[in-house]
Design a protein around this motif. Structure first.
Motif, PDB file in Angstrom:
ATOM      1  N   ASP A 184      44.445  -4.508  -3.866  1.00  0.00           N
ATOM      2  CA  ASP A 184      43.535  -5.645  -3.926  1.00  0.00           C
ATOM      3  C   ASP A 184      43.975  -6.700  -2.913  1.00  0.00           C
ATOM      4  O   ASP A 184      44.839  -7.521  -3.205  1.00  0.00           O
ATOM      5  CB  ASP A 184      43.517  -6.221  -5.348  1.00  0.00           C
ATOM      6  CG  ASP A 184      42.397  -7.225  -5.545  1.00  0.00           C
ATOM      7  OD1 ASP A 184      41.723  -7.552  -4.553  1.00  0.00           O
ATOM      8  OD2 ASP A 184      42.195  -7.670  -6.685  1.00  0.00           O
ATOM      9  N   GLU A 185      43.383  -6.665  -1.741  1.00  0.00           N
ATOM     10  CA  GLU A 185      43.731  -7.582  -0.656  1.00  0.00           C
ATOM     11  C   GLU A 185      45.239  -7.739  -0.511  1.00  0.00           C
ATOM     12  O   GLU A 185      45.752  -8.865  -0.512  1.00  0.00           O
ATOM     13  CB  GLU A 185      43.091  -8.956  -0.888  1.00  0.00           C
ATOM     14  CG  GLU A 185      41.590  -8.900  -0.818  1.00  0.00           C
ATOM     15  CD  GLU A 185      40.944 -10.283  -0.907  1.00  0.00           C
ATOM     16  OE1 GLU A 185      41.638 -11.270  -0.662  1.00  0.00           O
ATOM     17  OE2 GLU A 185      39.752 -10.341  -1.213  1.00  0.00           O
ATOM     18  N   LYS A 210      49.893  11.218  -0.305  1.00  0.00           N
ATOM     19  CA  LYS A 210      48.608  11.944  -0.247  1.00  0.00           C
ATOM     20  C   LYS A 210      47.747  11.705  -1.484  1.00  0.00           C
ATOM     21  O   LYS A 210      47.189  12.636  -2.046  1.00  0.00           O
ATOM     22  CB  LYS A 210      48.828  13.453  -0.105  1.00  0.00           C
ATOM     23  CG  LYS A 210      49.638  13.844   1.111  1.00  0.00           C
ATOM     24  CD  LYS A 210      49.692  15.353   1.213  1.00  0.00           C
ATOM     25  CE  LYS A 210      50.757  15.840   2.169  1.00  0.00           C
ATOM     26  NZ  LYS A 210      52.103  15.838   1.561  1.00  0.00           N
ATOM     27  N   CYS A 211      47.665  10.455  -1.915  1.00  0.00           N
ATOM     28  CA  CYS A 211      46.832  10.165  -3.074  1.00  0.00           C
ATOM     29  C   CYS A 211      45.511   9.557  -2.592  1.00  0.00           C
ATOM     30  O   CYS A 211      45.328   9.337  -1.400  1.00  0.00           O
ATOM     31  CB  CYS A 211      47.540   9.178  -3.992  1.00  0.00           C
ATOM     32  SG  CYS A 211      47.953   7.642  -3.188  1.00  0.00           S
ATOM     33  N   VAL A 212      44.612   9.315  -3.541  1.00  0.00           N
ATOM     34  CA  VAL A 212      43.408   8.566  -3.203  1.00  0.00           C
ATOM     35  C   VAL A 212      43.821   7.114  -3.014  1.00  0.00           C
ATOM     36  O   VAL A 212      44.607   6.583  -3.793  1.00  0.00           O
ATOM     37  CB  VAL A 212      42.364   8.671  -4.346  1.00  0.00           C
ATOM     38  CG1 VAL A 212      41.346   7.540  -4.251  1.00  0.00           C
ATOM     39  CG2 VAL A 212      41.665  10.004  -4.289  1.00  0.00           C
ATOM     40  N   GLY A 213      43.318   6.488  -1.947  1.00  0.00           N
ATOM     41  CA  GLY A 213      43.613   5.072  -1.747  1.00  0.00           C
ATOM     42  C   GLY A 213      42.318   4.290  -1.811  1.00  0.00           C
ATOM     43  O   GLY A 213      41.316   4.708  -1.225  1.00  0.00           O
ATOM     44  N   ILE A 214      42.324   3.199  -2.570  1.00  0.00           N
ATOM     45  CA  ILE A 214      41.148   2.331  -2.595  1.00  0.00           C
ATOM     46  C   ILE A 214      41.608   0.934  -2.226  1.00  0.00           C
ATOM     47  O   ILE A 214      42.476   0.353  -2.888  1.00  0.00           O
ATOM     48  CB  ILE A 214      40.473   2.316  -3.980  1.00  0.00           C
ATOM     49  CG1 ILE A 214      40.075   3.742  -4.373  1.00  0.00           C
ATOM     50  CG2 ILE A 214      39.247   1.411  -3.956  1.00  0.00           C
ATOM     51  CD1 ILE A 214      39.419   3.839  -5.727  1.00  0.00           C
ATOM     52  N   LEU A 215      41.045   0.428  -1.134  1.00  0.00           N
ATOM     53  CA  LEU A 215      41.489  -0.854  -0.604  1.00  0.00           C
ATOM     54  C   LEU A 215      40.352  -1.864  -0.670  1.00  0.00           C
ATOM     55  O   LEU A 215      39.234  -1.590  -0.239  1.00  0.00           O
ATOM     56  CB  LEU A 215      41.932  -0.669   0.858  1.00  0.00           C
ATOM     57  CG  LEU A 215      42.227  -1.925   1.672  1.00  0.00           C
ATOM     58  CD1 LEU A 215      43.521  -2.568   1.221  1.00  0.00           C
ATOM     59  CD2 LEU A 215      42.294  -1.597   3.158  1.00  0.00           C
ATOM     60  N   ILE A 216      40.648  -3.012  -1.233  1.00  0.00           N
ATOM     61  CA  ILE A 216      39.708  -4.133  -1.208  1.00  0.00           C
ATOM     62  C   ILE A 216      40.207  -5.070  -0.131  1.00  0.00           C
ATOM     63  O   ILE A 216      41.388  -5.431  -0.134  1.00  0.00           O
ATOM     64  CB  ILE A 216      39.728  -4.892  -2.550  1.00  0.00           C
ATOM     65  CG1 ILE A 216      39.392  -3.968  -3.715  1.00  0.00           C
ATOM     66  CG2 ILE A 216      38.803  -6.093  -2.507  1.00  0.00           C
ATOM     67  CD1 ILE A 216      38.025  -3.412  -3.680  1.00  0.00           C
ATOM     68  N   THR A 217      39.344  -5.442   0.783  1.00  0.00           N
ATOM     69  CA  THR A 217      39.816  -6.335   1.845  1.00  0.00           C
ATOM     70  C   THR A 217      38.643  -7.103   2.418  1.00  0.00           C
ATOM     71  O   THR A 217      37.485  -6.716   2.251  1.00  0.00           O
ATOM     72  CB  THR A 217      40.524  -5.536   2.962  1.00  0.00           C
ATOM     73  OG1 THR A 217      41.004  -6.448   3.941  1.00  0.00           O
ATOM     74  CG2 THR A 217      39.605  -4.530   3.621  1.00  0.00           C
TER      75      THR A 217
END
Lengths: 275, 253
Positions: A184-185, A210-217
């Protein structure tokens, strides 16, 4: 698992290649405001493949953070469903790692011990803590050296700079080999140079786990640099108005930022951001 | 001078000098204005009384000390448990907190006669009064410490699937320690106050009891001697906690 390590991450049969790890199905969010319900998020539909790194960008207040909290299960989706491996997420998932803009660390633990905190809580590590202590310390040291903190293991949080603390908190988010990394940012509070350095280190860390990455920016360059896919959200009531796959080879370097291709991605995304 | 103020010894030397100066000033005032010892005894009279009544003072001081410590230990135990409940359980917070606040507003001196009726004029009312005065600040501070853990840290732990107990053990408890130590210092003086109140109303021993006995026979120097010893014990306990605090929470600055 899809390997995002090689050149392109578009295995064409993406949809058929296997189950997506995460699915958003008509996800929405409303908030009571002055007597009526205010729509924050409206019918978000998307799926994320194992090993994929995606970013959500959009104007502030468009509910990006809420998306992240729905995935983590800290605040499950009130409208529609978010599914992990087909299972509706209704309570906090246990296979995630989280990092926030504020890199909270425990002030009574040194860097190494802060990074190792998840191993004391998550199964099966917690049961093996005594037996495999040396191995776990080695795992933590490995991650720390990926972010060049190998010489700061014994330092306490107040002895580290903001960027160092954030690097340590990324290691902490990843040490238990989560399937999903939620960001999260994470670099919002850092200066521009430190931030770019962090992108490279985050990419290195992520390519190891090697995981799923979810980025809030809200930094579009950051989104392009790090992601396989960028989702652009509209302002309230927000929904996905644009998505694009970033086909830059990995590992990406800071020089790539100057390439036409990179800037093409950047400006296309920029055009879709509303105010 | 500035160098001295920054040094460690300044913290000991300055209060020491101030105490001596206070005693000298006091002595001078008593001599100058010819104040009779049964109104305000001079420090020299008080020290003389200390020597004359050394055995009584020692016995009663020990009685006050152990009742206070017992009440204080009880207060720490109950205070930490209550604070944990209030801090972690919404139900406990909503039900217990108003009751605790209401209870805390009752002047404890008003309860002592009741305690004396129930338990007799002995060490039990003193211990209980010390406990009653001391547990509240501890409970409030434990709850406050648990409540002030950064929301991000709570999220990190929840997303790791930590149980309530693990959260308390790994984060809540250490995070509360600075708050607990702040409250222990207050609670320790409260416990002394509680003991002495109780001893002066209903007891058969202790410094509070001694003070009441001494004043009723107009032995004011002895009463002052007992007061001085009380102040000394309270200060020593405070200093002890400051010392332990520095050792235990070296990481909090």
């Amino acid at each position: 698992m899809v390997q995002p390590l090689v050149d392109s991450t578009t295995p064409e049969p993406a949809a058929s290649a296997g189950q997506p790890l995460l699915e958003f199905d008509q996800v929405g969010l409303e908030y009571p405001f002055e007597g009526s319900m205010r729509q924050i998020i409206q019918s978000v539909d998307l799926s994320i493949q194992p090993g994929e790194f995606v970013s959500f960008v959009g104007p502030s207040g468009c509910g990006k953070t809420s998306i992240l909290r729905m995935v983590s299960g800290l605040n499950p989706a009130p409208i529609g469903e978010v599914r992990c491996r087909g299972q509706r997420i209704s309570k906090p998932l246990k296979n995630v790692g989280i990092a926030f803009q504020n890199p909270v660390m425990l002030p009574w633990r040194n860097t190494l011990s802060n990074v190792m905190l998840p191993l004391e809580i998550v199964s099966p590590y917690k049961q093996e803590m005594h037996r495999k202590k040396a191995e776990f310390v080695h795992m933590a040291q490995d991650l720390l050296s990926t972010v060049r903190l190998q010489d700061f293991q014994k330092q306490y949080p107040w002895q580290l700079s903001g960027g160092m603390r954030q690097r340590a908190s990324l290691c902490r988010a990843l040490i238990h080999q989560p399937e999903i990394l939620l960001l999260d940012e994470p670099f919002g509070a850092l200066d521009a140079f430190t931030r770019e350095e962090m992108w490279v280190m985050l990419q290195a860390l992520w390519m190891r786990v090697k995981c799923v990455g979810i980025l809030i920016t809200h930094d579009l360059r950051e989104a392009v640099f790090l992601s396989d896919k960028v989702y652009v959200m509209s302002s309230r009531p927000s929904t996905i108005i644009y998505e694009t796959r970033i086909d830059l080879p990995r590992p990406r370097t800071l020089e790539m930022e100057l390439s036409d291709e990179f800037n093409h991605y950047f400006s296309t995304i920029r055009r879709h951001i509303q105010h | 001078m500035e160098k001295f103020l920054k040094s460690k010894s300044a913290g000991f030397i300055l209060p020491f000098i101030a105490t001596i100066a206070l005693f000298v000033l006091w002595e001078l005032i008593v001599i100058l204005f010819k104040i009779p010892p049964f109104n305000l005894p001079a420090p020299s009279d008080i020290f003389q009384a200390m020597i004359n009544f050394a055995p009584q003072l020692t016995v009663n001081a020990f009685r006050t000390l152990w009742t206070t410590m017992l009440g204080f230990v009880l207060a720490v135990g109950v205070g930490v448990i209550l604070g944990f409940l209030i801090g972690y359980s919404k139900v406990a917070y909503l039900t217990l907190y108003p009751l605790l606040v209401a209870f805390n507003t009752i002047p404890k001196a008003a309860i002592v006669p009741l305690l004396a009726i129930w338990f007799g004029a002995n060490a039990i009312p003193a211990t209980l009064t010390a406990f009653l005065l001391a547990f509240f600040p501890i409970a409030v501070n434990v709850a406050l410490g648990l409540d002030t853990v950064e929301p991000e840290m709570k999220d990190v732990l929840r997303s790791l699937g930590a149980s309530q107990l693990e959260t308390f053990q790994k984060v809540g408890w250490p995070h509360s320690l600075p708050y607990i130590f702040a409250s222990l210092k207050i609670a320790a003086s409260f416990a002394f106050i509680g003991t002495v109140i109780s001893e002066s109303v209903a007891s058969n021993a202790g410094l509070g009891y001694l003070i009441v006995q001494a004043t009723s026979s107009f032995d004011i120097p002895l009463a002052f001697a007992a007061l001085l010893i009380l102040a000394l014990m309270g200060t020593l306990l405070y200093v002890f906690f400051v010392f332990v605090e520095k050792k235990v929470i070296y990481w909090a600055r």
